[in-house]
Design a protein around this motif. Structure first.
Motif, PDB file in Angstrom:
ATOM      1  N   SER A  69      60.389  25.389  31.112  1.00  0.00           N
ATOM      2  CA  SER A  69      59.812  26.792  31.454  1.00  0.00           C
ATOM      3  C   SER A  69      60.781  27.656  31.612  1.00  0.00           C
ATOM      4  O   SER A  69      60.660  28.870  31.799  1.00  0.00           O
ATOM      5  N   ALA A  70      62.319  27.222  31.729  1.00  0.00           N
ATOM      6  CA  ALA A  70      63.503  28.120  32.196  1.00  0.00           C
ATOM      7  C   ALA A  70      63.727  28.850  30.993  1.00  0.00           C
ATOM      8  O   ALA A  70      63.776  28.581  29.864  1.00  0.00           O
ATOM      9  N   ARG A  71      63.857  30.326  31.436  1.00  0.00           N
ATOM     10  CA  ARG A  71      64.398  31.448  30.506  1.00  0.00           C
ATOM     11  C   ARG A  71      65.362  32.098  31.202  1.00  0.00           C
ATOM     12  O   ARG A  71      65.630  32.120  32.270  1.00  0.00           O
ATOM     13  N   GLY A  72      65.896  33.032  30.176  1.00  0.00           N
ATOM     14  CA  GLY A  72      66.849  34.129  30.644  1.00  0.00           C
ATOM     15  C   GLY A  72      66.974  35.344  29.711  1.00  0.00           C
ATOM     16  O   GLY A  72      66.518  35.147  28.612  1.00  0.00           O
ATOM     17  N   VAL A  73      67.621  36.252  30.400  1.00  0.00           N
ATOM     18  CA  VAL A  73      67.935  37.296  29.530  1.00  0.00           C
ATOM     19  C   VAL A  73      69.339  37.471  29.811  1.00  0.00           C
ATOM     20  O   VAL A  73      69.990  37.343  30.718  1.00  0.00           O
ATOM     21  N   ARG A  74      70.202  38.003  28.724  1.00  0.00           N
ATOM     22  CA  ARG A  74      71.690  38.188  28.950  1.00  0.00           C
ATOM     23  C   ARG A  74      71.883  39.287  29.888  1.00  0.00           C
ATOM     24  O   ARG A  74      71.385  40.358  30.146  1.00  0.00           O
ATOM     25  N   TRP A  75      73.023  38.938  30.803  1.00  0.00           N
ATOM     26  CA  TRP A  75      73.674  39.790  31.943  1.00  0.00           C
ATOM     27  C   TRP A  75      73.769  41.133  31.455  1.00  0.00           C
ATOM     28  O   TRP A  75      73.808  42.086  31.863  1.00  0.00           O
ATOM     29  N   ASN A  76      74.303  41.064  30.071  1.00  0.00           N
ATOM     30  CA  ASN A  76      74.812  42.428  29.464  1.00  0.00           C
ATOM     31  C   ASN A  76      73.856  43.088  28.310  1.00  0.00           C
ATOM     32  O   ASN A  76      74.332  43.686  27.594  1.00  0.00           O
ATOM     33  N   ASP A  77      72.816  42.650  28.181  1.00  0.00           N
ATOM     34  CA  ASP A  77      71.836  43.174  27.290  1.00  0.00           C
ATOM     35  C   ASP A  77      71.731  44.577  27.270  1.00  0.00           C
ATOM     36  O   ASP A  77      71.517  45.067  28.364  1.00  0.00           O
ATOM     37  N   PRO A  78      71.906  45.281  26.397  1.00  0.00           N
ATOM     38  CA  PRO A  78      71.778  46.643  25.874  1.00  0.00           C
ATOM     39  C   PRO A  78      70.377  47.354  26.362  1.00  0.00           C
ATOM     40  O   PRO A  78      70.389  48.445  26.928  1.00  0.00           O
ATOM     41  N   ALA A 107      63.198  38.719  36.293  1.00  0.00           N
ATOM     42  CA  ALA A 107      64.436  38.031  36.088  1.00  0.00           C
ATOM     43  C   ALA A 107      65.349  38.328  37.212  1.00  0.00           C
ATOM     44  O   ALA A 107      65.226  39.388  37.819  1.00  0.00           O
ATOM     45  N   HIS A 108      66.224  37.427  37.601  1.00  0.00           N
ATOM     46  CA  HIS A 108      67.119  37.648  38.746  1.00  0.00           C
ATOM     47  C   HIS A 108      68.594  37.160  38.391  1.00  0.00           C
ATOM     48  O   HIS A 108      68.582  35.900  37.597  1.00  0.00           O
ATOM     49  N   GLY A 109      69.478  37.653  38.995  1.00  0.00           N
ATOM     50  CA  GLY A 109      70.920  37.308  38.749  1.00  0.00           C
ATOM     51  C   GLY A 109      71.657  37.884  39.827  1.00  0.00           C
ATOM     52  O   GLY A 109      71.440  38.869  40.290  1.00  0.00           O
ATOM     53  N   PHE A 110      72.807  37.508  39.783  1.00  0.00           N
ATOM     54  CA  PHE A 110      73.742  38.131  40.822  1.00  0.00           C
ATOM     55  C   PHE A 110      75.353  38.006  40.528  1.00  0.00           C
ATOM     56  O   PHE A 110      75.584  36.909  39.735  1.00  0.00           O
ATOM     57  N   LEU A 111      76.298  38.606  40.981  1.00  0.00           N
ATOM     58  CA  LEU A 111      77.367  38.440  40.753  1.00  0.00           C
ATOM     59  C   LEU A 111      78.091  38.383  42.202  1.00  0.00           C
ATOM     60  O   LEU A 111      77.997  39.261  42.981  1.00  0.00           O
ATOM     61  N   THR A 112      78.967  37.666  41.984  1.00  0.00           N
ATOM     62  CA  THR A 112      79.705  37.207  43.626  1.00  0.00           C
ATOM     63  C   THR A 112      81.055  38.218  43.513  1.00  0.00           C
ATOM     64  O   THR A 112      81.457  38.791  42.926  1.00  0.00           O
ATOM     65  N   LEU A 113      80.946  38.941  44.825  1.00  0.00           N
ATOM     66  CA  LEU A 113      81.922  39.883  45.293  1.00  0.00           C
ATOM     67  C   LEU A 113      82.958  39.463  46.148  1.00  0.00           C
ATOM     68  O   LEU A 113      84.055  39.908  46.496  1.00  0.00           O
ATOM     69  N   THR A 114      82.758  38.171  46.523  1.00  0.00           N
ATOM     70  CA  THR A 114      84.002  37.509  47.455  1.00  0.00           C
ATOM     71  C   THR A 114      84.034  36.035  46.770  1.00  0.00           C
ATOM     72  O   THR A 114      82.984  35.542  46.255  1.00  0.00           O
ATOM     73  N   ASP A 115      85.158  35.304  47.073  1.00  0.00           N
ATOM     74  CA  ASP A 115      85.041  33.786  46.866  1.00  0.00           C
ATOM     75  C   ASP A 115      84.261  33.217  47.949  1.00  0.00           C
ATOM     76  O   ASP A 115      83.858  33.762  49.002  1.00  0.00           O
TER      77      ASP A 115
END
Length: 174
Positions: free
Chosen positions: A142-151, A118-126
């Protein structure tokens, strides 16, 4: 290209080998031969760009289910981002582990993400812009995901998430 192994099996941080002169520099960002020398078979089929207006924008954590699993080569071409990958391959010795890499226009690092992550990102600048090379075509079913704040993963995000899609916010626990 300078390949640096990460703690996640088969994932690499890639630095550029710059040939510099008074004009600037030249560097390769993709080379089939160099990838194959590292044991990586990366079949390029698609290139994508993600433009993100605001700092604090979170995109992820995305992947495609089999048989459309995709590998990615990710590069921040403007701005800065905190890039996160999670190994979701049940057979892997690094299953459910994650890493983060700061990708910025200045450091010019790339991140190779294998199939099954799984891949994700948080932008640090505008005005952060991200360029992806993909090994598989996008298949909406086929698109899936897991929550960004999943415990289950306990990902540490370095800044507040201020912009996120409803879809990314609503992924279920792993």
């Amino acid at each position: 290209m300078i390949f640096t192994e990460t703690k996640l099996k088969d994932a690499y941080c890639i630095g550029l080998e710059k040939l510099e002169d008074d004009r600037g520099f030249f560097a390769r960002t993709w080379c089939r031969r160099e990838f194959r020398e590292k044991g990586i078979s990366f079949n390029l089929v698609q290139g994508n760009v993600s433009f993100n207006k605001k700092r604090g924008t979170l995109r992820g954590m995305h992947y495609q289910a089999a048989p459309y699993e995709e590998a990615k080569l990710v590069w921040c071409i403007r701005g800065a981002m905190y890039d996160v990958i999670i190994d979701l391959r049940p057979y892997s010795e690094t299953f459910k582990q994650w890493i983060s890499v700061d990708l910025t226009a200045e450091n010019k690092k790339l991140l190779y993400i294998p199939e099954g992550f799984a891949h994700g990102f948080l932008t640090l600048t505008d005005n952060t812009e991200v360029f992806y090379l993909m090994s598989e075509f996008y298949v909406p079913g086929s698109a899936r995901g897991v929550r960004w704040n999943d415990p289950s993963f306990q990902i540490h995000w370095p800044a507040e998430v201020t912009v996120i899609s409803e879809k990314d916010r609503q992924y279920p626990d792993f």
